[in-house]
Design a protein around this motif. Sequence first.
Motif, PDB file in Angstrom:
ATOM      1  N   ARG A  17       8.869 -13.565   6.886  1.00 55.94           N
ATOM      2  CA  ARG A  17       8.163 -12.335   6.499  1.00 55.94           C
ATOM      3  C   ARG A  17       9.041 -11.113   6.759  1.00 55.94           C
ATOM      4  O   ARG A  17       9.769 -11.065   7.748  1.00 55.94           O
ATOM      5  CB  ARG A  17       6.848 -12.211   7.262  1.00 55.94           C
ATOM      6  N   MET A  18       8.922 -10.150   5.845  1.00 57.31           N
ATOM      7  CA  MET A  18       9.793  -8.976   5.901  1.00 57.31           C
ATOM      8  C   MET A  18       8.957  -7.727   5.683  1.00 57.31           C
ATOM      9  O   MET A  18       8.101  -7.706   4.795  1.00 57.31           O
ATOM     10  CB  MET A  18      10.824  -9.145   4.785  1.00 57.31           C
ATOM     11  N   LEU A  19       9.193  -6.698   6.513  1.00 54.80           N
ATOM     12  CA  LEU A  19       8.537  -5.395   6.347  1.00 54.80           C
ATOM     13  C   LEU A  19       9.492  -4.450   5.635  1.00 54.80           C
ATOM     14  O   LEU A  19      10.650  -4.304   6.050  1.00 54.80           O
ATOM     15  CB  LEU A  19       8.185  -4.811   7.726  1.00 54.80           C
ATOM     16  N   LEU A  20       8.999  -3.814   4.569  1.00 56.33           N
ATOM     17  CA  LEU A  20       9.794  -2.795   3.877  1.00 56.33           C
ATOM     18  C   LEU A  20       9.016  -1.487   3.867  1.00 56.33           C
ATOM     19  O   LEU A  20       7.789  -1.489   3.668  1.00 56.33           O
ATOM     20  CB  LEU A  20      10.104  -3.203   2.429  1.00 56.33           C
ATOM     21  N   LEU A  21       9.701  -0.380   4.098  1.00 56.93           N
ATOM     22  CA  LEU A  21       9.096   0.952   3.990  1.00 56.93           C
ATOM     23  C   LEU A  21       9.857   1.705   2.908  1.00 56.93           C
ATOM     24  O   LEU A  21      11.099   1.794   2.970  1.00 56.93           O
ATOM     25  CB  LEU A  21       9.177   1.704   5.319  1.00 56.93           C
ATOM     26  N   GLN A  47       4.475   6.854   3.102  1.00 53.50           N
ATOM     27  CA  GLN A  47       5.459   5.985   2.457  1.00 53.50           C
ATOM     28  C   GLN A  47       4.794   4.742   1.877  1.00 53.50           C
ATOM     29  O   GLN A  47       3.633   4.456   2.161  1.00 53.50           O
ATOM     30  CB  GLN A  47       6.509   5.559   3.493  1.00 53.50           C
ATOM     31  N   GLU A  48       5.574   4.003   1.064  1.00 51.57           N
ATOM     32  CA  GLU A  48       5.097   2.700   0.587  1.00 51.57           C
ATOM     33  C   GLU A  48       5.327   1.671   1.687  1.00 51.57           C
ATOM     34  O   GLU A  48       6.395   1.631   2.303  1.00 51.57           O
ATOM     35  CB  GLU A  48       5.859   2.291  -0.665  1.00 51.57           C
ATOM     36  N   VAL A  49       4.317   0.850   1.920  1.00 51.89           N
ATOM     37  CA  VAL A  49       4.391  -0.159   2.983  1.00 51.89           C
ATOM     38  C   VAL A  49       4.225  -1.533   2.336  1.00 51.89           C
ATOM     39  O   VAL A  49       3.221  -1.787   1.664  1.00 51.89           O
ATOM     40  CB  VAL A  49       3.265   0.070   4.024  1.00 51.89           C
ATOM     41  N   ASP A  50       5.231  -2.403   2.507  1.00 53.21           N
ATOM     42  CA  ASP A  50       5.168  -3.753   1.934  1.00 53.21           C
ATOM     43  C   ASP A  50       5.473  -4.803   2.987  1.00 53.21           C
ATOM     44  O   ASP A  50       6.375  -4.617   3.810  1.00 53.21           O
ATOM     45  CB  ASP A  50       6.220  -3.907   0.819  1.00 53.21           C
ATOM     46  N   SER A  71       0.850  -1.196   0.000  1.00 53.22           N
ATOM     47  CA  SER A  71       0.000   0.000   0.000  1.00 53.22           C
ATOM     48  C   SER A  71       0.879   1.237   0.000  1.00 53.22           C
ATOM     49  O   SER A  71       2.092   1.171   0.275  1.00 53.22           O
ATOM     50  CB  SER A  71      -0.915   0.014   1.239  1.00 53.22           C
ATOM     51  N   LYS A  72       0.245   2.356  -0.314  1.00 56.11           N
ATOM     52  CA  LYS A  72       0.947   3.641  -0.199  1.00 56.11           C
ATOM     53  C   LYS A  72       0.197   4.423   0.861  1.00 56.11           C
ATOM     54  O   LYS A  72      -0.957   4.790   0.676  1.00 56.11           O
ATOM     55  CB  LYS A  72       0.928   4.362  -1.552  1.00 56.11           C
ATOM     56  N   SER A  73       0.846   4.609   2.003  1.00 57.45           N
ATOM     57  CA  SER A  73       0.207   5.351   3.088  1.00 57.45           C
ATOM     58  C   SER A  73       0.403   6.837   2.840  1.00 57.45           C
ATOM     59  O   SER A  73       0.996   7.250   1.843  1.00 57.45           O
ATOM     60  CB  SER A  73       0.824   4.955   4.435  1.00 57.45           C
ATOM     61  N   GLY A  78       0.237   5.332  11.122  1.00 55.53           N
ATOM     62  CA  GLY A  78      -0.661   4.336  11.706  1.00 55.53           C
ATOM     63  C   GLY A  78      -0.839   3.108  10.834  1.00 55.53           C
ATOM     64  O   GLY A  78      -1.120   2.009  11.329  1.00 55.53           O
ATOM     65  N   GLU A  79      -0.629   3.281   9.535  1.00 58.46           N
ATOM     66  CA  GLU A  79      -0.789   2.139   8.634  1.00 58.46           C
ATOM     67  C   GLU A  79       0.287   1.070   8.904  1.00 58.46           C
ATOM     68  O   GLU A  79       0.016  -0.130   8.811  1.00 58.46           O
ATOM     69  CB  GLU A  79      -0.699   2.628   7.178  1.00 58.46           C
ATOM     70  N   VAL A  80       1.481   1.513   9.280  1.00 58.94           N
ATOM     71  CA  VAL A  80       2.556   0.548   9.600  1.00 58.94           C
ATOM     72  C   VAL A  80       2.119  -0.321  10.783  1.00 58.94           C
ATOM     73  O   VAL A  80       2.272  -1.552  10.775  1.00 58.94           O
ATOM     74  CB  VAL A  80       3.882   1.289   9.917  1.00 58.94           C
TER      75      VAL A  80
END
Length: 286
Positions: free
Chosen positions: A43-47, A31-34, A26-28, A109-111
């Motif tokens: 599992r990996m979080l990327l911003l 930033q882009e949140v993946d 998504s694009k908050s 907040g999306e993160v």
Amino acid sequence: MDLWIRERFQDRTELGYKVSDVLHHSKSEFQEVDVVETVALGRMLLLDGMVMTSERDEFIYHEMIAHIPMLAHPNPKTVLVIGGGDGGTIREVLKHPSVERAVLCEIDGEVIEVCKKYLPSIAGKLDDPRVEIEVRDGAAYIAEHPNTFDVILIDSTDPIGPGEKLFTEQFYRNTLAALTENGIMACQSESPVAVPQECLRINKLLRSVFPFVQPYTACIPSYPGGQWTWSFCSKGIKPLENINAAQAAELEKTARYFNREIHKSVFILPNYVKAVFEQQTAGVAG
Ligand code: SPD
């Protein structure tokens, strides 16, 4: 499927991971949140395309940023985490029984929501009753809370994008002011391999503001450069004097990285890291 994700770090390093599933994109507002399922690191979080945490190695980062300062404080009751929307730092903070109030101040907040859904082993303690979540700019929040927190942990992104203002002299001055009498701050302070000049810049800024500053190091395999630093900053308390020995022994029973030998060793810096902080560049590209 032969899908790979590549982190391009400050236009000088690229690290790649084979992906078996894309769980979220998504694009908050910021930033882009993946969140992706990688073959090697879970599992990996990327911003904005930069790796923030992975299930396989997150414990190293989160245990280091939390336990080293928490154990040095005589009685940490009130703790602030700035950034850290994945919840890993809060999870480690809550392992200290003295903690009565742990505030998480995350700008996005999306993160937080995405991590609660896809990374429950990391974010799973965000619903603890001791946790207060503030979805707002950490720099503004800290400026409004002088003399409030026993321990402040700056679990920021890299110093680009939304995280940039968390690496400024004014922010560090407000952080010092937000600490109580015996207060301790620890922040992530980048890789001496990937960005030695950033490590040096951060160290100089911290030393211009805090009476006591001591960097420490561990390896985070999923971060560019591998070797990572955090900085222990205080009004005078030193990290290995008067540590809470009983709590350290308790933590050691279940921690995956922390033990009492590691605790002492993280402050022993390799010569090339010392050289970075001494403004030399021996052994590393500038
Ligand atoms: N290059 C990545 C630096 C990210 C540091 N913060 C990570 C957040 C983990 N809670």
